[in-house]
Design a protein around this motif. Sequence first.
Motif, PDB file in Angstrom:
ATOM      1  N   LEU A 233     -26.767 -24.487 -25.217  1.00 12.57           N
ATOM      2  CA  LEU A 233     -26.668 -24.765 -23.790  1.00 12.57           C
ATOM      3  C   LEU A 233     -25.458 -25.663 -23.558  1.00 12.57           C
ATOM      4  O   LEU A 233     -25.397 -26.779 -24.083  1.00 12.57           O
ATOM      5  N   MET A 234     -24.514 -25.170 -22.765  1.00 12.46           N
ATOM      6  CA  MET A 234     -23.264 -25.870 -22.532  1.00 12.46           C
ATOM      7  C   MET A 234     -23.034 -26.039 -21.038  1.00 12.46           C
ATOM      8  O   MET A 234     -23.694 -25.412 -20.209  1.00 12.46           O
ATOM      9  N   GLN A 235     -22.063 -26.883 -20.712  1.00 14.26           N
ATOM     10  CA  GLN A 235     -21.619 -27.043 -19.340  1.00 14.26           C
ATOM     11  C   GLN A 235     -20.254 -26.403 -19.153  1.00 14.26           C
ATOM     12  O   GLN A 235     -19.486 -26.254 -20.104  1.00 14.26           O
ATOM     13  N   ALA A 236     -19.961 -26.004 -17.928  1.00 10.26           N
ATOM     14  CA  ALA A 236     -18.670 -25.412 -17.627  1.00 10.26           C
ATOM     15  C   ALA A 236     -17.539 -26.321 -18.100  1.00 10.26           C
ATOM     16  O   ALA A 236     -17.580 -27.534 -17.888  1.00 10.26           O
ATOM     17  N   GLY A 237     -16.552 -25.717 -18.742  1.00  9.08           N
ATOM     18  CA  GLY A 237     -15.427 -26.457 -19.281  1.00  9.08           C
ATOM     19  C   GLY A 237     -15.575 -26.852 -20.734  1.00  9.08           C
ATOM     20  O   GLY A 237     -14.586 -27.247 -21.361  1.00  9.08           O
ATOM     21  N   ASP A 238     -16.766 -26.758 -21.273  1.00 15.16           N
ATOM     22  CA  ASP A 238     -16.998 -27.111 -22.670  1.00 15.16           C
ATOM     23  C   ASP A 238     -16.396 -26.084 -23.616  1.00 15.16           C
ATOM     24  O   ASP A 238     -16.020 -24.975 -23.213  1.00 15.16           O
ATOM     25  N   SER A 239     -16.330 -26.457 -24.882  1.00 16.37           N
ATOM     26  CA  SER A 239     -15.902 -25.564 -25.949  1.00 16.37           C
ATOM     27  C   SER A 239     -17.032 -25.374 -26.941  1.00 16.37           C
ATOM     28  O   SER A 239     -17.851 -26.271 -27.153  1.00 16.37           O
ATOM     29  N   LEU A 240     -17.047 -24.210 -27.555  1.00 12.04           N
ATOM     30  CA  LEU A 240     -18.098 -23.865 -28.499  1.00 12.04           C
ATOM     31  C   LEU A 240     -17.545 -22.862 -29.499  1.00 12.04           C
ATOM     32  O   LEU A 240     -16.743 -22.004 -29.133  1.00 12.04           O
ATOM     33  N   ARG A 241     -17.959 -22.973 -30.736  1.00 17.13           N
ATOM     34  CA  ARG A 241     -17.549 -22.019 -31.751  1.00 17.13           C
ATOM     35  C   ARG A 241     -18.757 -21.316 -32.336  1.00 17.13           C
ATOM     36  O   ARG A 241     -19.668 -21.956 -32.861  1.00 17.13           O
ATOM     37  N   LEU A 242     -18.740 -20.010 -32.246  1.00 13.23           N
ATOM     38  CA  LEU A 242     -19.769 -19.187 -32.845  1.00 13.23           C
ATOM     39  C   LEU A 242     -19.326 -18.734 -34.228  1.00 13.23           C
ATOM     40  O   LEU A 242     -18.140 -18.490 -34.459  1.00 13.23           O
TER      41      LEU A 242
ATOM     42  N   ASN B 163     -13.299 -21.610 -25.465  1.00 16.74           N
ATOM     43  CA  ASN B 163     -12.848 -22.772 -24.720  1.00 16.74           C
ATOM     44  C   ASN B 163     -12.983 -22.514 -23.227  1.00 16.74           C
ATOM     45  O   ASN B 163     -13.052 -21.375 -22.784  1.00 16.74           O
ATOM     46  N   SER B 164     -12.992 -23.594 -22.470  1.00 15.26           N
ATOM     47  CA  SER B 164     -13.072 -23.501 -21.010  1.00 15.26           C
ATOM     48  C   SER B 164     -14.196 -22.582 -20.574  1.00 15.26           C
ATOM     49  O   SER B 164     -14.014 -21.671 -19.765  1.00 15.26           O
ATOM     50  N   LEU B 165     -15.358 -22.828 -21.094  1.00 13.54           N
ATOM     51  CA  LEU B 165     -16.502 -21.969 -20.809  1.00 13.54           C
ATOM     52  C   LEU B 165     -16.829 -21.957 -19.324  1.00 13.54           C
ATOM     53  O   LEU B 165     -16.702 -22.971 -18.633  1.00 13.54           O
ATOM     54  N   LYS B 166     -17.251 -20.801 -18.867  1.00 13.79           N
ATOM     55  CA  LYS B 166     -17.642 -20.585 -17.483  1.00 13.79           C
ATOM     56  C   LYS B 166     -19.088 -20.113 -17.434  1.00 13.79           C
ATOM     57  O   LYS B 166     -19.589 -19.542 -18.401  1.00 13.79           O
ATOM     58  N   PRO B 167     -19.761 -20.325 -16.311  1.00 15.74           N
ATOM     59  CA  PRO B 167     -21.119 -19.791 -16.194  1.00 15.74           C
ATOM     60  C   PRO B 167     -21.184 -18.288 -16.450  1.00 15.74           C
ATOM     61  O   PRO B 167     -22.192 -17.799 -16.970  1.00 15.74           O
ATOM     62  N   GLY B 168     -20.125 -17.564 -16.115  1.00 12.32           N
ATOM     63  CA  GLY B 168     -20.081 -16.139 -16.358  1.00 12.32           C
ATOM     64  C   GLY B 168     -20.049 -15.751 -17.826  1.00 12.32           C
ATOM     65  O   GLY B 168     -20.229 -14.577 -18.153  1.00 12.32           O
ATOM     66  N   ASP B 169     -19.818 -16.721 -18.708  1.00 13.52           N
ATOM     67  CA  ASP B 169     -19.859 -16.462 -20.135  1.00 13.52           C
ATOM     68  C   ASP B 169     -21.277 -16.462 -20.687  1.00 13.52           C
ATOM     69  O   ASP B 169     -21.480 -16.158 -21.868  1.00 13.52           O
ATOM     70  N   THR B 170     -22.242 -16.820 -19.879  1.00  5.07           N
ATOM     71  CA  THR B 170     -23.626 -16.848 -20.318  1.00  5.07           C
ATOM     72  C   THR B 170     -24.071 -15.455 -20.761  1.00  5.07           C
ATOM     73  O   THR B 170     -23.987 -14.496 -19.991  1.00  5.07           O
ATOM     74  N   ALA B 171     -24.519 -15.363 -21.985  1.00  4.34           N
ATOM     75  CA  ALA B 171     -24.907 -14.077 -22.556  1.00  4.34           C
ATOM     76  C   ALA B 171     -25.439 -14.297 -23.959  1.00  4.34           C
ATOM     77  O   ALA B 171     -25.298 -15.378 -24.534  1.00  4.34           O
ATOM     78  N   VAL B 172     -26.032 -13.259 -24.504  1.00  6.76           N
ATOM     79  CA  VAL B 172     -26.300 -13.209 -25.925  1.00  6.76           C
ATOM     80  C   VAL B 172     -25.067 -12.636 -26.599  1.00  6.76           C
ATOM     81  O   VAL B 172     -24.587 -11.564 -26.211  1.00  6.76           O
ATOM     82  N   TYR B 173     -24.541 -13.340 -27.576  1.00  5.21           N
ATOM     83  CA  TYR B 173     -23.330 -12.928 -28.273  1.00  5.21           C
ATOM     84  C   TYR B 173     -23.685 -12.320 -29.621  1.00  5.21           C
ATOM     85  O   TYR B 173     -24.469 -12.886 -30.386  1.00  5.21           O
ATOM     86  N   TYR B 174     -23.087 -11.177 -29.899  1.00 10.54           N
ATOM     87  CA  TYR B 174     -23.340 -10.437 -31.122  1.00 10.54           C
ATOM     88  C   TYR B 174     -22.045 -10.242 -31.899  1.00 10.54           C
ATOM     89  O   TYR B 174     -20.998  -9.965 -31.310  1.00 10.54           O
ATOM     90  N   CYS B 175     -22.113 -10.369 -33.203  1.00  9.18           N
ATOM     91  CA  CYS B 175     -21.007  -9.909 -34.016  1.00  9.18           C
ATOM     92  C   CYS B 175     -21.338  -8.529 -34.559  1.00  9.18           C
ATOM     93  O   CYS B 175     -22.506  -8.154 -34.699  1.00  9.18           O
ATOM     94  N   ALA B 176     -20.303  -7.764 -34.834  1.00  2.28           N
ATOM     95  CA  ALA B 176     -20.469  -6.396 -35.274  1.00  2.28           C
ATOM     96  C   ALA B 176     -19.368  -6.032 -36.253  1.00  2.28           C
ATOM     97  O   ALA B 176     -18.299  -6.651 -36.270  1.00  2.28           O
ATOM     98  N   ALA B 177     -19.627  -5.021 -37.060  1.00  2.00           N
ATOM     99  CA  ALA B 177     -18.674  -4.605 -38.075  1.00  2.00           C
ATOM    100  C   ALA B 177     -18.630  -3.092 -38.186  1.00  2.00           C
ATOM    101  O   ALA B 177     -19.629  -2.410 -37.941  1.00  2.00           O
ATOM    102  N   LYS B 178     -17.464  -2.590 -38.538  1.00  2.00           N
ATOM    103  CA  LYS B 178     -17.303  -1.185 -38.861  1.00  2.00           C
ATOM    104  C   LYS B 178     -16.254  -1.060 -39.945  1.00  2.00           C
ATOM    105  O   LYS B 178     -15.372  -1.916 -40.064  1.00  2.00           O
ATOM    106  N   PRO B 179     -16.313  -0.002 -40.746  1.00  2.00           N
ATOM    107  CA  PRO B 179     -15.306   0.169 -41.783  1.00  2.00           C
ATOM    108  C   PRO B 179     -13.909   0.162 -41.201  1.00  2.00           C
ATOM    109  O   PRO B 179     -13.666   0.707 -40.117  1.00  2.00           O
TER     110      PRO B 179
END
Length: 121
Positions: free
Chosen positions: A11-20, A84-100
């Motif tokens: 849970l972050m506030q607008a303008g915060d930074s986060l690394r997944l 960086n510079s997180l916005k409310p519109g960035d709210t989501a479940v984030y997934y990583c994915a891979a392909k050959p």
Amino acid sequence: QVQLVESGGGLMQAGDSLRLSCVASGRTFSDYTLGWFRQAPGKEREFVARINWSGGITSYADSVKGRFAISRDNAKNTVWLQMNSLKPGDTAVYYCAAKPRDVVAGPYEYWGQGTQVTVSS
């Protein structure tokens, strides 16, 4: 066969930074193109960022260009999404994915479980 596990959401506030982070196991990590996707409530899953097998080529959705950065370390079997510079519109479940890496236009075959990112104003 590749297994992917995301972490780092919160849970972050607008303008915060986060690394997944996404840690992979299974096949040789450098054999795969990696991507980050996200899915917001009521919306379809959308592309966020992509990085090629060596890390030398990246691509971003217009909505995150200049704010997010994808990177990888094949020795650590890890791909990151720096947000960086997180916005409310960035709210989501984030997934990583891979392909050959030799699959140019095909779908991503392997997906993680996702990590929730919530950005409040």
